[in-house]
Design a protein around this motif. Structure first.
Motif, PDB file in Angstrom:
ATOM      1  N   VAL A 173     -52.561  28.586  21.830  1.00 26.25           N
ATOM      2  CA  VAL A 173     -52.286  29.228  20.551  1.00 26.25           C
ATOM      3  C   VAL A 173     -50.978  28.689  19.974  1.00 26.25           C
ATOM      4  N   ILE A 174     -51.059  28.189  18.744  1.00 24.83           N
ATOM      5  CA  ILE A 174     -49.877  27.747  18.009  1.00 24.83           C
ATOM      6  C   ILE A 174     -49.719  28.697  16.835  1.00 24.83           C
ATOM      7  N   GLU A 175     -48.511  29.240  16.702  1.00 27.89           N
ATOM      8  CA  GLU A 175     -48.265  30.221  15.650  1.00 27.89           C
ATOM      9  C   GLU A 175     -47.086  29.800  14.782  1.00 27.89           C
ATOM     10  N   LYS A 176     -47.130  30.216  13.539  1.00 27.07           N
ATOM     11  CA  LYS A 176     -45.995  30.036  12.657  1.00 27.07           C
ATOM     12  C   LYS A 176     -44.879  30.946  13.168  1.00 27.07           C
ATOM     13  N   SER A 177     -43.642  30.513  13.092  1.00 26.79           N
ATOM     14  CA  SER A 177     -42.528  31.324  13.582  1.00 26.79           C
ATOM     15  C   SER A 177     -41.315  31.132  12.679  1.00 26.79           C
ATOM     16  N   LEU A 178     -40.178  31.571  13.156  1.00 23.21           N
ATOM     17  CA  LEU A 178     -38.925  31.440  12.426  1.00 23.21           C
ATOM     18  C   LEU A 178     -38.026  30.423  13.117  1.00 23.21           C
ATOM     19  N   LEU A 179     -37.108  29.887  12.377  1.00 27.43           N
ATOM     20  CA  LEU A 179     -36.092  29.011  12.944  1.00 27.43           C
ATOM     21  C   LEU A 179     -35.329  29.813  14.001  1.00 27.43           C
ATOM     22  N   PRO A 180     -35.269  29.336  15.253  1.00 32.16           N
ATOM     23  CA  PRO A 180     -34.593  30.096  16.314  1.00 32.16           C
ATOM     24  C   PRO A 180     -33.129  30.382  15.980  1.00 32.16           C
ATOM     25  N   GLU A 181     -32.705  31.584  16.287  1.00 36.91           N
ATOM     26  CA  GLU A 181     -31.321  32.003  16.015  1.00 36.91           C
ATOM     27  C   GLU A 181     -30.299  31.087  16.696  1.00 36.91           C
ATOM     28  N   LYS A 182     -30.642  30.583  17.888  1.00 44.31           N
ATOM     29  CA  LYS A 182     -29.698  29.755  18.638  1.00 44.31           C
ATOM     30  C   LYS A 182     -29.860  28.258  18.364  1.00 44.31           C
ATOM     31  N   SER A 183     -30.701  27.903  17.414  1.00 39.59           N
ATOM     32  CA  SER A 183     -30.886  26.492  17.069  1.00 39.59           C
ATOM     33  C   SER A 183     -29.643  25.921  16.409  1.00 39.59           C
ATOM     34  N   VAL A 184     -29.370  24.676  16.691  1.00 39.82           N
ATOM     35  CA  VAL A 184     -28.277  23.964  16.041  1.00 39.82           C
ATOM     36  C   VAL A 184     -28.467  24.011  14.526  1.00 39.82           C
ATOM     37  N   LEU A 185     -29.710  23.952  14.077  1.00 42.28           N
ATOM     38  CA  LEU A 185     -29.987  23.970  12.642  1.00 42.28           C
ATOM     39  C   LEU A 185     -29.679  25.322  12.004  1.00 42.28           C
ATOM     40  N   LYS A 186     -29.770  26.377  12.760  1.00 41.89           N
ATOM     41  CA  LYS A 186     -29.484  27.724  12.248  1.00 41.89           C
ATOM     42  C   LYS A 186     -27.989  27.981  12.238  1.00 41.89           C
ATOM     43  N   THR A 187     -27.302  27.488  13.235  1.00 43.00           N
ATOM     44  CA  THR A 187     -25.878  27.805  13.384  1.00 43.00           C
ATOM     45  C   THR A 187     -24.971  26.985  12.484  1.00 43.00           C
ATOM     46  N   ASN A 188     -25.512  25.949  11.846  1.00 41.92           N
ATOM     47  CA  ASN A 188     -24.618  25.151  10.997  1.00 41.92           C
ATOM     48  C   ASN A 188     -24.486  25.738   9.585  1.00 41.92           C
ATOM     49  N   GLU A 189     -25.169  26.856   9.319  1.00 34.21           N
ATOM     50  CA  GLU A 189     -25.039  27.626   8.083  1.00 34.21           C
ATOM     51  C   GLU A 189     -25.284  26.816   6.816  1.00 34.21           C
ATOM     52  N   ARG A 190     -26.127  25.829   6.889  1.00 32.84           N
ATOM     53  CA  ARG A 190     -26.488  25.059   5.705  1.00 32.84           C
ATOM     54  C   ARG A 190     -27.658  25.740   5.007  1.00 32.84           C
ATOM     55  N   TYR A 207     -31.147  25.125   3.171  1.00 33.61           N
ATOM     56  CA  TYR A 207     -32.185  24.106   3.130  1.00 33.61           C
ATOM     57  C   TYR A 207     -33.135  24.380   1.971  1.00 33.61           C
ATOM     58  N   ASP A 208     -33.713  23.315   1.444  1.00 31.12           N
ATOM     59  CA  ASP A 208     -34.714  23.446   0.394  1.00 31.12           C
ATOM     60  C   ASP A 208     -36.086  23.795   0.967  1.00 31.12           C
ATOM     61  N   TYR A 209     -36.303  23.439   2.227  1.00 27.67           N
ATOM     62  CA  TYR A 209     -37.573  23.743   2.884  1.00 27.67           C
ATOM     63  C   TYR A 209     -37.302  23.946   4.370  1.00 27.67           C
ATOM     64  N   VAL A 210     -37.930  24.975   4.945  1.00 22.10           N
ATOM     65  CA  VAL A 210     -37.828  25.245   6.379  1.00 22.10           C
ATOM     66  C   VAL A 210     -39.183  25.747   6.853  1.00 22.10           C
ATOM     67  N   ASP A 211     -39.640  25.244   7.990  1.00 23.27           N
ATOM     68  CA  ASP A 211     -40.778  25.869   8.653  1.00 23.27           C
ATOM     69  C   ASP A 211     -40.636  25.695  10.155  1.00 23.27           C
ATOM     70  N   SER A 212     -41.325  26.568  10.881  1.00 25.65           N
ATOM     71  CA  SER A 212     -41.289  26.535  12.342  1.00 25.65           C
ATOM     72  C   SER A 212     -42.656  26.917  12.879  1.00 25.65           C
ATOM     73  N   PHE A 213     -43.027  26.267  13.988  1.00 25.91           N
ATOM     74  CA  PHE A 213     -44.257  26.577  14.705  1.00 25.91           C
ATOM     75  C   PHE A 213     -43.911  26.682  16.188  1.00 25.91           C
ATOM     76  N   GLN A 214     -44.589  27.580  16.900  1.00 22.32           N
ATOM     77  CA  GLN A 214     -44.285  27.789  18.306  1.00 22.32           C
ATOM     78  C   GLN A 214     -45.547  27.844  19.149  1.00 22.32           C
ATOM     79  N   GLY A 215     -45.372  27.477  20.415  1.00 26.16           N
ATOM     80  CA  GLY A 215     -46.438  27.570  21.399  1.00 26.16           C
ATOM     81  C   GLY A 215     -45.824  27.721  22.782  1.00 26.16           C
ATOM     82  N   CYS A 216     -46.534  28.422  23.670  1.00 27.01           N
ATOM     83  CA  CYS A 216     -46.050  28.654  25.036  1.00 27.01           C
ATOM     84  C   CYS A 216     -46.529  27.554  25.974  1.00 27.01           C
TER      85      CYS A 216
END
Length: 180
Positions: free
Chosen positions: A2-19, A21-30
């Motif tokens: 199962v692959i699901e749409k998700s959010l940008l992880p809180e601990k991601s480098v991309l989240k912590t740089n406080e920029r 973005y014009d577009y963001v998406d995330s997908f997750q799978g176990c």
């Protein structure tokens, strides 16, 4: 799988740089890391070896098309396997169009800056609480448009992107579980 749409992880480098973005998406799978040997380096290398042929053909077509207007392409990958063998997924390294911008224990950030847009792809591994071997792989993409050409370029890319990323995520998970 199962692959699901998700959010940008809180601990991601991309989240912590406080920029912004014009577009963001995330997908997750176990996936299961039964031997606890899957590292961000293995995930990063697997990103380059886990896509089906149709995605490779799309990138070839893209490179031919955008090369005509002076945008960056992945260039000629004449000996891709040799390049992969020498690729350590370390900050500053480049493989095709993708440069390694950052790397932590749990994340690799790939991407490129071009005159029309800047993009980043985060490959983030999240240990699932209460499980020793179950992990979540989250692929997030961020895009910043540098001008109108970036917006125009991304219009036809966006629908393909939403098909390509989940497909690559499935391939990475399949690949790393087979290595494990």
């Amino acid at each position: 799988m199962v692959i699901e749409k998700s959010l940008l992880p809180e601990k991601s480098v991309l989240k912590t740089n406080e920029r912004q973005y014009d577009y963001v998406d995330s997908f997750q799978g176990c996936f299961v890391d039964k031997n606890r040997t899957i590292t961000s380096t293995k995930i990063g290398k697997s990103f380059f070896t886990s896509s089906p042929k149709w995605i490779d053909r799309l990138f070839t077509f893209r490179n031919k098309l955008v090369g005509l207007v002076g945008l960056k392409t992945s260039g000629e990958l004449t000996d891709r396997q040799k390049m992969l063998d020498n690729f350590n997924c370390e900050k500053g390294e480049q493989l095709g169009l993708f440069k390694v911008f950052d790397k932590t224990t749990n994340e690799v950030v790939l991407g490129e800056d071009d005159k029309h847009l800047n993009f980043r792809v985060s490959l983030f591994v999240d240990q699932q609480s209460g499980y020793n071997t179950k992990k979540m792989l989250i692929i997030s993409t961020t895009v910043e448009f540098n001008n109108w050409l970036g917006r125009l370029y991304f219009l036809p890319v966006r629908p393909f992107h939403k098909l390509i990323v989940p497909t690559i995520l499935k391939g990475i998970i399949k690949n790393i579980e087979q290595q494990n």
